[in-house]
Design an enzyme around this catalytic site. Structure first.
Site, PDB file in Angstrom:
ATOM      1  N   GLY A  20       0.781  -1.123   0.160  1.00  0.00           N
ATOM      2  CA  GLY A  20       0.029   0.010   0.064  1.00  0.00           C
ATOM      3  C   GLY A  20       0.950   1.210   0.077  1.00  0.00           C
ATOM      4  O   GLY A  20       1.996   1.144   0.689  1.00  0.00           O
TER       5      GLY A  20
ATOM      6  N   ARG B 291       1.093  -5.123  -5.389  1.00  0.00           N
ATOM      7  CA  ARG B 291       1.173  -6.398  -4.522  1.00  0.00           C
ATOM      8  C   ARG B 291       1.260  -7.524  -5.461  1.00  0.00           C
ATOM      9  O   ARG B 291       0.659  -7.667  -6.318  1.00  0.00           O
ATOM     10  CB  ARG B 291       0.139  -6.776  -3.645  1.00  0.00           C
ATOM     11  CG  ARG B 291      -0.361  -5.327  -2.443  1.00  0.00           C
ATOM     12  CD  ARG B 291      -1.358  -5.825  -1.560  1.00  0.00           C
ATOM     13  NE  ARG B 291      -2.105  -4.645  -1.098  1.00  0.00           N
ATOM     14  CZ  ARG B 291      -1.764  -3.941  -0.214  1.00  0.00           C
ATOM     15  NH1 ARG B 291      -0.571  -4.287   0.521  1.00  0.00           N
ATOM     16  NH2 ARG B 291      -2.223  -2.955   0.387  1.00  0.00           N
TER      17      ARG B 291
ATOM     18  N   ASP C  57       5.533  -4.787   6.041  1.00  0.00           N
ATOM     19  CA  ASP C  57       6.063  -6.009   6.438  1.00  0.00           C
ATOM     20  C   ASP C  57       6.042  -6.976   5.269  1.00  0.00           C
ATOM     21  O   ASP C  57       6.778  -7.953   5.142  1.00  0.00           O
ATOM     22  CB  ASP C  57       5.156  -6.759   7.612  1.00  0.00           C
ATOM     23  CG  ASP C  57       3.859  -6.927   7.610  1.00  0.00           C
ATOM     24  OD1 ASP C  57       3.206  -6.384   6.791  1.00  0.00           O
ATOM     25  OD2 ASP C  57       3.294  -7.668   8.497  1.00  0.00           O
TER      26      ASP C  57
ATOM     27  N   THR D  10       4.293   2.484   5.659  1.00  0.00           N
ATOM     28  CA  THR D  10       3.033   2.176   5.668  1.00  0.00           C
ATOM     29  C   THR D  10       2.544   3.006   6.865  1.00  0.00           C
ATOM     30  O   THR D  10       2.667   3.252   7.705  1.00  0.00           O
ATOM     31  CB  THR D  10       2.958   0.623   6.224  1.00  0.00           C
ATOM     32  OG1 THR D  10       1.695   0.422   6.731  1.00  0.00           O
ATOM     33  CG2 THR D  10       3.929   0.373   7.259  1.00  0.00           C
TER      34      THR D  10
ATOM     35  N   ASP E  91       0.016   1.918   8.742  1.00  0.00           N
ATOM     36  CA  ASP E  91      -0.412   1.145   9.653  1.00  0.00           C
ATOM     37  C   ASP E  91       0.340   1.139  11.054  1.00  0.00           C
ATOM     38  O   ASP E  91       0.154   0.830  12.133  1.00  0.00           O
ATOM     39  CB  ASP E  91      -0.478  -0.349   9.190  1.00  0.00           C
ATOM     40  CG  ASP E  91      -1.444  -0.465   8.093  1.00  0.00           C
ATOM     41  OD1 ASP E  91      -2.343   0.223   7.852  1.00  0.00           O
ATOM     42  OD2 ASP E  91      -1.322  -1.579   7.357  1.00  0.00           O
TER      43      ASP E  91
ATOM     44  N   ASP F 204       2.997  -0.636  11.959  1.00  0.00           N
ATOM     45  CA  ASP F 204       2.875  -2.129  12.573  1.00  0.00           C
ATOM     46  C   ASP F 204       4.198  -2.679  12.389  1.00  0.00           C
ATOM     47  O   ASP F 204       3.997  -3.957  12.591  1.00  0.00           O
ATOM     48  CB  ASP F 204       1.560  -2.825  11.886  1.00  0.00           C
ATOM     49  CG  ASP F 204       1.826  -3.224  10.469  1.00  0.00           C
ATOM     50  OD1 ASP F 204       2.596  -2.411   9.907  1.00  0.00           O
ATOM     51  OD2 ASP F 204       0.933  -3.810   9.745  1.00  0.00           O
TER      52      ASP F 204
ATOM     53  N   ARG G 249      -5.113  -1.991   9.005  1.00  0.00           N
ATOM     54  CA  ARG G 249      -5.028  -3.787   8.756  1.00  0.00           C
ATOM     55  C   ARG G 249      -5.250  -4.637  10.021  1.00  0.00           C
ATOM     56  O   ARG G 249      -6.170  -4.508  10.459  1.00  0.00           O
ATOM     57  CB  ARG G 249      -3.713  -4.042   7.972  1.00  0.00           C
ATOM     58  CG  ARG G 249      -3.833  -5.530   7.163  1.00  0.00           C
ATOM     59  CD  ARG G 249      -2.374  -5.742   6.571  1.00  0.00           C
ATOM     60  NE  ARG G 249      -2.222  -4.928   5.496  1.00  0.00           N
ATOM     61  CZ  ARG G 249      -2.532  -5.121   4.370  1.00  0.00           C
ATOM     62  NH1 ARG G 249      -3.196  -6.326   3.964  1.00  0.00           N
ATOM     63  NH2 ARG G 249      -2.130  -4.504   3.289  1.00  0.00           N
TER      64      ARG G 249
END
Ligand code: F6P
Length: 325
Positions: free
Chosen positions: A15, A76, A107, A129, A131, A133, A175
């Site tokens: 993303g 992706r 990741d 990202t 996120d 994360d 996510r």
């Protein structure tokens, strides 16, 4: 001392995130300064498989630091997950004479980087990202812009919810992680925040918080739901069924991924992109660039992928106190 590294590639994968362009710019300009040629690889790992490339010089990255998205496009790639795909990507690196790759993404991108390095390609990952994360780093490029975009949207929602004395349920991205939701929820003064790191408990985490807010005199309520925790539509329905309110549900979706990157994202992306090229120039491979305590450094890629990132317990507790529980 002159580096043995003569030519590197840079790509963005997964993303997109605001600030990726600033990272690409930093990679191209640092490489240029070190006398290393820089090849832009379009469309992420898929582009590496297909040899979808462009030469990048100091001037080719002008006027992008302020732009969201990624000038290299992103994708992706399922093929890259196969042995055949990895072999093709490694063959492209060989053909182009790439001594290393800077891979900007999350990741999934780093997992790809790790696999590719098994084929003798030096790879350094830069965390990009919304996120936030990635376990080894406190910060990932794009988080600050996405959070501010979500906050701006929710502030607007609040105006109308206040006027109509309504309940709003807003779903934010992230996510499988609740970082973005918790941060945004705290910043907008949400009535409740639902995150995937905590078990979904409607009674305690939603109903009781709305009830307490109402008892304290409030007549509008803001429920922030991380996409990984629950569906905002389902939460809205449950609020209607069990509390008799008539909530409005908003899914912020990809709005959060676009827009002009904030100062923080531009600066972090620039520092991380610079560090990534320095790591490759120093002969390192299989590394991820991290930011902790305002220091930028590289760690083994395995460290970045080893564990699931957990929420900051202090932040979660403070959020609970603010929402009256
Ligand atoms: O990882 C970034 C992210 O925006 C997540 O927050 C979200 O779940 C996902 O990507 C959406 O992916 P796509 O753009 O493929 O729909």
């Amino acid at each position: 001392m002159e580096s043995a590294v003569k030519r590197i590639g840079v790509l963005t994968s997964g993303g997109d995130a605001p600030g990726m362009n600033a990272a690409i710019r930093a990679v191209a300009r640092t490489a240029s300064k070190l006398g290393i040629e820089c090849v832009g690889i379009r469309r992420g790992w898929a582009g590496l498989i297909n040899g979808d490339i462009m030469m990048m010089e100091h001037g080719s990255v002008s006027h992008i630091i302020n732009r969201g998205g990624t000038m290299l496009y992103t994708a992706r790639s399922d093929e890259f997950r196969t042995e055949e795909g990895l072999k093709k990507a490694a063959a492209t690196c060989k053909l182009l004479g790439l001594d290393g790759i800077v891979a900007i993404g999350g990741d999934g991108t780093f997992r790809g980087a790790r696999e590719l390095s098994q084929y003798g390609v030096a790879v350094v990952g830069v965390p990009g990202t919304i996120d936030n994360d990635i376990v080894c780093t406190d910060y990932t490029i794009g988080f600050d812009t996405a959070a501010n975009t979500a906050i701006d949207c929710i502030d607007r929602l609040r105006d109308t919810m206040q006027s109509h004395e309504r309940c709003s349920v807003v779903e934010v991205m992230g996510r499988h992680a609740g970082y973005l939701a918790l941060y945004v929820g705290m910043a907008v003064g949400a009535t409740a925040v639902l995150v995937p790191e905590e078990e979904y408990d409607f009674k305690n985490n939603v109903a009781e918080k709305i009830r307490r807010a109402r008892l304290s005199g409030k007549t509008n309520f803001m429920i922030v739901v991380a996409e990984g925790a629950a569906s905002a539509v389902d939460v809205g329905k449950q609020i209607n069924d069990e509390l008799g309110l008539d909530p409005r549900v908003t899914i912020l979706g990809h709005i959060q991924r676009g827009g002009v990157p904030t100062a923080k994202d531009r600066v972090m992306a620039t520092r991380m992109g610079y560090e990534a090229v320095c790591a490759l120039a120093a002969g390192k491979t299989n590394r991820v660039i991290c930011s902790n305590d305002d220091k930028i450094y590289d760690v083994d890629i395995e460290e970045g992928l080893a564990m699931k990132k957990t929420l900051n317990p202090e932040e979660y507790e403070v959020m609970g106190v603010m929402s009256g529980i």
